[in-house]
Write a protein that holds these residues in place. Structure first.
Motif, PDB file in Angstrom:
ATOM      1  N   LYS A  12      17.620  -7.004  -0.533  1.00 24.01           N
ATOM      2  CA  LYS A  12      17.083  -6.329   0.431  1.00 24.01           C
ATOM      3  C   LYS A  12      15.953  -8.038   1.505  1.00 24.01           C
ATOM      4  CE  LYS A  12      15.265  -2.732   3.860  1.00 24.01           C
ATOM      5  NZ  LYS A  12      14.840  -1.704   3.978  1.00 24.01           N
ATOM      6  N   PRO A  13      16.095  -8.735   1.753  1.00 23.68           N
ATOM      7  CA  PRO A  13      15.381  -9.626   2.249  1.00 23.68           C
ATOM      8  C   PRO A  13      14.990  -9.115   3.114  1.00 23.68           C
ATOM      9  CG  PRO A  13      17.578 -10.413   1.682  1.00 23.68           C
ATOM     10  CD  PRO A  13      18.183  -9.291   1.700  1.00 23.68           C
ATOM     11  N   GLY A  14      13.558  -9.753   3.404  1.00 25.61           N
ATOM     12  CA  GLY A  14      12.849  -9.725   4.298  1.00 25.61           C
ATOM     13  C   GLY A  14      11.508  -8.509   4.105  1.00 25.61           C
ATOM     14  N   ASN A  15      12.191  -7.333   3.063  1.00 29.69           N
ATOM     15  CA  ASN A  15      11.458  -6.315   2.830  1.00 29.69           C
ATOM     16  C   ASN A  15      10.049  -6.750   3.071  1.00 29.69           C
ATOM     17  OD1 ASN A  15      10.048  -6.550   0.551  1.00 29.69           O
ATOM     18  ND2 ASN A  15      12.261  -7.029  -0.014  1.00 29.69           N
ATOM     19  N   VAL A  16       9.216  -5.319   2.886  1.00 27.74           N
ATOM     20  CA  VAL A  16       7.864  -5.714   2.912  1.00 27.74           C
ATOM     21  C   VAL A  16       7.221  -6.351   2.379  1.00 27.74           C
ATOM     22  CG1 VAL A  16       7.922  -3.443   4.614  1.00 27.74           C
ATOM     23  CG2 VAL A  16       7.224  -2.812   2.237  1.00 27.74           C
ATOM     24  N   GLY A  42      -0.863  -0.559   0.044  1.00 27.96           N
ATOM     25  CA  GLY A  42      -0.193   0.419   0.809  1.00 27.96           C
ATOM     26  C   GLY A  42       1.294   0.110   1.412  1.00 27.96           C
ATOM     27  N   GLU A  43       1.419  -1.511   1.001  1.00 27.63           N
ATOM     28  CA  GLU A  43       2.544  -1.524   1.263  1.00 27.63           C
ATOM     29  C   GLU A  43       3.794  -1.225  -0.140  1.00 27.63           C
ATOM     30  OE1 GLU A  43       3.747  -3.307   3.972  1.00 27.63           O
ATOM     31  OE2 GLU A  43       2.684  -5.034   4.961  1.00 27.63           O
ATOM     32  N   TRP A  44       3.370  -0.822  -0.892  1.00 29.53           N
ATOM     33  CA  TRP A  44       4.272  -0.920  -2.047  1.00 29.53           C
ATOM     34  C   TRP A  44       4.493   1.076  -1.966  1.00 29.53           C
ATOM     35  CZ3 TRP A  44       6.034  -2.777  -6.621  1.00 29.53           C
ATOM     36  CH2 TRP A  44       6.413  -1.302  -8.136  1.00 29.53           C
ATOM     37  N   ARG A  45       3.162   1.283  -1.203  1.00 31.07           N
ATOM     38  CA  ARG A  45       3.323   3.297  -0.631  1.00 31.07           C
ATOM     39  C   ARG A  45       4.361   3.109   0.425  1.00 31.07           C
ATOM     40  NH1 ARG A  45      -1.320   3.000  -1.958  1.00 31.07           N
ATOM     41  NH2 ARG A  45      -2.557   2.817  -0.065  1.00 31.07           N
ATOM     42  N   ARG A  46       5.480   2.079   1.479  1.00 31.03           N
ATOM     43  CA  ARG A  46       5.905   2.494   1.927  1.00 31.03           C
ATOM     44  C   ARG A  46       7.174   1.619   1.960  1.00 31.03           C
ATOM     45  NH1 ARG A  46       5.486  -2.515   6.733  1.00 31.03           N
ATOM     46  NH2 ARG A  46       6.810  -2.075   7.974  1.00 31.03           N
ATOM     47  N   ALA A  47       7.236   0.691   0.941  1.00 30.32           N
ATOM     48  CA  ALA A  47       8.298   0.354   0.216  1.00 30.32           C
ATOM     49  C   ALA A  47       9.333   1.829  -0.766  1.00 30.32           C
ATOM     50  CB  ALA A  47       8.389  -0.813  -0.891  1.00 30.32           C
ATOM     51  N   ALA A  48       8.183   2.600  -1.652  1.00 27.67           N
ATOM     52  CA  ALA A  48       8.835   3.955  -1.597  1.00 27.67           C
ATOM     53  C   ALA A  48       9.118   4.373  -0.692  1.00 27.67           C
ATOM     54  CB  ALA A  48       7.888   4.603  -2.624  1.00 27.67           C
ATOM     55  N   ARG A  49       9.550   4.446   0.166  1.00 26.97           N
ATOM     56  CA  ARG A  49       9.960   5.471   1.061  1.00 26.97           C
ATOM     57  C   ARG A  49      11.517   4.585   1.507  1.00 26.97           C
ATOM     58  NH1 ARG A  49       4.900   5.350   3.617  1.00 26.97           N
ATOM     59  NH2 ARG A  49       5.780   4.128   5.501  1.00 26.97           N
TER      60      ARG A  49
END
Length: 180
Positions: A12-16, A42-49
């Motif tokens: 997923k190119p361009g991910n957080v 915080g970005e890791w937590r966002r990616a985790a969704r």
């Protein structure tokens, strides 16, 4: 972590997390957080969704920990408990060549007992493996609490529940867990 974020970015190119790849490459193998704070957690937590991130995590878990543990466990003739013990050791200690790695723990156990694939008794071998694991854990302050071995894996071994057939009862870090 670097491998995981690279895989996620390939998928997923361009991910957080992609913007953190240069910093992750710079700090790889160190304790440094340079270039990662304060935004990375915080970005890791966002990616985790993101389901694609979770699939990448599952892939890396299987590639780095689960797959090698099960392959070595089966090669040693171990049933489910032994494969679980191997996986838990690889997760905590890594599968490298350093003196406290899974490989070293296994070598220590082999000095005491043979696994079933070599004509040994599984319970005797796993007891030796868990002894070697506890020794390794006590060498590192961060891992010196051996209750995860003593109150779970060793309990199943004493019960001779080598296939981890339910019901399973264990107590780890003071919390009781029951399965089926």
């Amino acid at each position: 972590m670097l491998d995981l974020v690279e895989l996620y970015t390939d998928r997923k190119p361009g991910n957080v997390l992609a913007k953190y790849l240069p910093a992750l490459r710079r700090v790889d193998g160190t304790d440094s957080h340079d270039g990662l704070d304060p935004g990375f957690p915080g970005e890791w937590r966002r990616a985790a969704r993101d389901s694609e991130f979770r699939r990448a995590q599952d892939h890396e878990r299987d590639r780095v920990y689960f797959g090698p543990a099960v392959r070595q466990g089966k090669a040693d003739g171990l049933l489910v408990l032994g494969q679980f013990a191997y996986c838990a050791a690889i997760v905590m200690h890594g599968d490298g060549n350093d003196p406290l790695s899974f490989r070293d723990i296994r070598k220590r156990a082999l000095r005491t007992a043979n696994p079933p694939a070599w004509g040994g008794d599984e319970v005797t071998y796993l007891d030796a493996f868990l002894d070697a694991r506890v020794w390794a854990m006590k060498q590192e302050e961060a891992h010196s609490d051996t209750s995860r071995v003593d109150t779970a894996q060793r309990v199943f071994l004493r019960e001779r529940n080598l296939d981890l057939d339910p019901p399973l009862h264990r107590k780890v870090y003071g919390d009781s867990h029951h399965i089926g």
